[in-house]
Write a protein that holds these residues in place. Sequence first.
Motif, PDB file in Angstrom:
ATOM      1  N   TYR A  38       0.850  -1.182   0.000  1.00 52.68           N
ATOM      2  CA  TYR A  38       0.000   0.000   0.000  1.00 52.68           C
ATOM      3  C   TYR A  38       0.886   1.233   0.000  1.00 52.68           C
ATOM      4  O   TYR A  38       1.700   1.424   0.898  1.00 52.68           O
ATOM      5  N   SER A  39       0.716   2.044  -1.018  1.00 51.34           N
ATOM      6  CA  SER A  39       1.616   3.169  -1.208  1.00 51.34           C
ATOM      7  C   SER A  39       0.923   4.503  -0.945  1.00 51.34           C
ATOM      8  O   SER A  39      -0.218   4.718  -1.368  1.00 51.34           O
ATOM      9  N   ILE A  40       1.633   5.373  -0.252  1.00 47.91           N
ATOM     10  CA  ILE A  40       1.167   6.751  -0.060  1.00 47.91           C
ATOM     11  C   ILE A  40       1.762   7.533  -1.224  1.00 47.91           C
ATOM     12  O   ILE A  40       2.971   7.762  -1.278  1.00 47.91           O
ATOM     13  N   VAL A  41       0.896   7.864  -2.192  1.00 46.35           N
ATOM     14  CA  VAL A  41       1.418   8.312  -3.491  1.00 46.35           C
ATOM     15  C   VAL A  41       1.639   9.825  -3.525  1.00 46.35           C
ATOM     16  O   VAL A  41       0.853  10.590  -4.080  1.00 46.35           O
ATOM     17  N   ASP A  42       2.777  10.221  -2.974  1.00 47.03           N
ATOM     18  CA  ASP A  42       3.091  11.656  -2.919  1.00 47.03           C
ATOM     19  C   ASP A  42       3.444  12.212  -4.298  1.00 47.03           C
ATOM     20  O   ASP A  42       3.180  13.380  -4.583  1.00 47.03           O
ATOM     21  N   LEU A  43       4.014  11.379  -5.180  1.00 48.11           N
ATOM     22  CA  LEU A  43       4.304  11.875  -6.536  1.00 48.11           C
ATOM     23  C   LEU A  43       3.008  12.295  -7.222  1.00 48.11           C
ATOM     24  O   LEU A  43       2.937  13.317  -7.895  1.00 48.11           O
ATOM     25  N   HIS A  44       1.967  11.489  -7.038  1.00 44.87           N
ATOM     26  CA  HIS A  44       0.676  11.836  -7.631  1.00 44.87           C
ATOM     27  C   HIS A  44       0.112  13.116  -7.024  1.00 44.87           C
ATOM     28  O   HIS A  44      -0.534  13.911  -7.713  1.00 44.87           O
ATOM     29  N   SER A  45       0.333  13.305  -5.731  1.00 46.69           N
ATOM     30  CA  SER A  45      -0.332  14.432  -5.065  1.00 46.69           C
ATOM     31  C   SER A  45       0.162  15.775  -5.586  1.00 46.69           C
ATOM     32  O   SER A  45      -0.580  16.749  -5.572  1.00 46.69           O
ATOM     33  N   ILE A  46       1.418  15.855  -6.074  1.00 43.93           N
ATOM     34  CA  ILE A  46       1.895  17.166  -6.546  1.00 43.93           C
ATOM     35  C   ILE A  46       1.439  17.501  -7.973  1.00 43.93           C
ATOM     36  O   ILE A  46       1.875  18.507  -8.533  1.00 43.93           O
ATOM     37  N   THR A  47       0.554  16.683  -8.545  1.00 38.70           N
ATOM     38  CA  THR A  47      -0.023  17.071  -9.841  1.00 38.70           C
ATOM     39  C   THR A  47      -0.944  18.284  -9.682  1.00 38.70           C
ATOM     40  O   THR A  47      -1.312  18.913 -10.664  1.00 38.70           O
TER      41      THR A  47
END
Length: 327
Positions: A38-47
């Motif tokens: 289960y990943s906390i997707v911080d790369l996605h959040s900065i979109t």
Amino acid sequence: EPRVFSGIQPTGIPHLGNYLGALQSWVHLQERYHTVLYSIVDLHSITVPQDPGTLRQSVLDMAACLLACGISPAQSCIFQQSQVAEHAELAWILSCLTSMPRLRHLPQWKVKSQRQNNEGSVGLFTYPVLQAADILLYRATHVPVGDDQVQHLELTQDTARLFNRLYGDFFPIPKAIMGTSKKIRSLRDPSSKMSKSDPHKLATVRLTDSPEEIVMKFRKAVTDFTSEVTYDPEGRPGVSNLVAIHSAVTGLSAEEIVGRSRGMETAQYKLAVAEAVIQKLRPIREEMHRLQKDRGYLQGVLRQGAQRAKEMAAPVYDSVCRLVGFR
Ligand code: TYM
């Protein structure tokens, strides 16, 4: 060998939709499968723009929340996406297999780029490619998500098929697993999904809301002019959303809920749903508050998670590089 992968964006405290659509089933799946990430997707959040300090805190809050919901670091690998560089590296390779028209019609781009005067970033546009990379990097077979992620999963499947066709059979085609409730709707506007970014404060119930806040949000929930409780998602989306929430937090079917609520006015029924939600969330909220005080522990869980994720990702990425011709 089956592998489960899913992700959640660290953009604030999760809400009932995240919990009932995804997190609740994440907890069950770790019991059933050996390899679960289960990943906390911080790369996605900065979109979309994020304040760095807030983002840093949100990642820890999300880790606390996943643990508080019952995800166990002994059974599941919980990690921060940006700590495993191969996510972004694989995304580049997959982006070269994805056409622009294929991405243009996906819902996230349409909705979020509109909010930015149709001038969304390249990252927002290629967001679903990064999501495909997340899943394929672990050669995952099962992806537990809510209804709103179905199109992203279809893109992932298409991308896996295309890669396999070009470079030889390598990726399993991952399947979506839907949560107990596919889609929880906004309490203010049952035509839209419950969402973290909803500007209306009363639309979204967060897992850390106090009992008073929960009562108020359900009391003000938008329904219609019929006072009976029935389940008819098309005709009566507001009340049906309450029944769906009630059903998911109690484990009773929608029919059973309707049967038990016979003779109740909607105003009364809203309080019954609020009470059931309060009971369900109480232990999560308490555990969350306890964990939030222990930053060291949370950081340790994430550090170990990233290490394990990296060990799984590296050989897959290495094989991809060979297949593509980089080695
Ligand atoms: P995110 O962070 O928006 O949401 C996390 C999970 O919650 C589900 N969900 C809902 N389910 C039911 N009703 C709702 N109203 C509702 N709102 C959200 C979502 O379906 C999701 O399962 N793109 C993903 C994150 C992601 C991901 C991945 C997921 C990145 N990489 C790889 C799976 C696999 C997202 O934005 O989720």
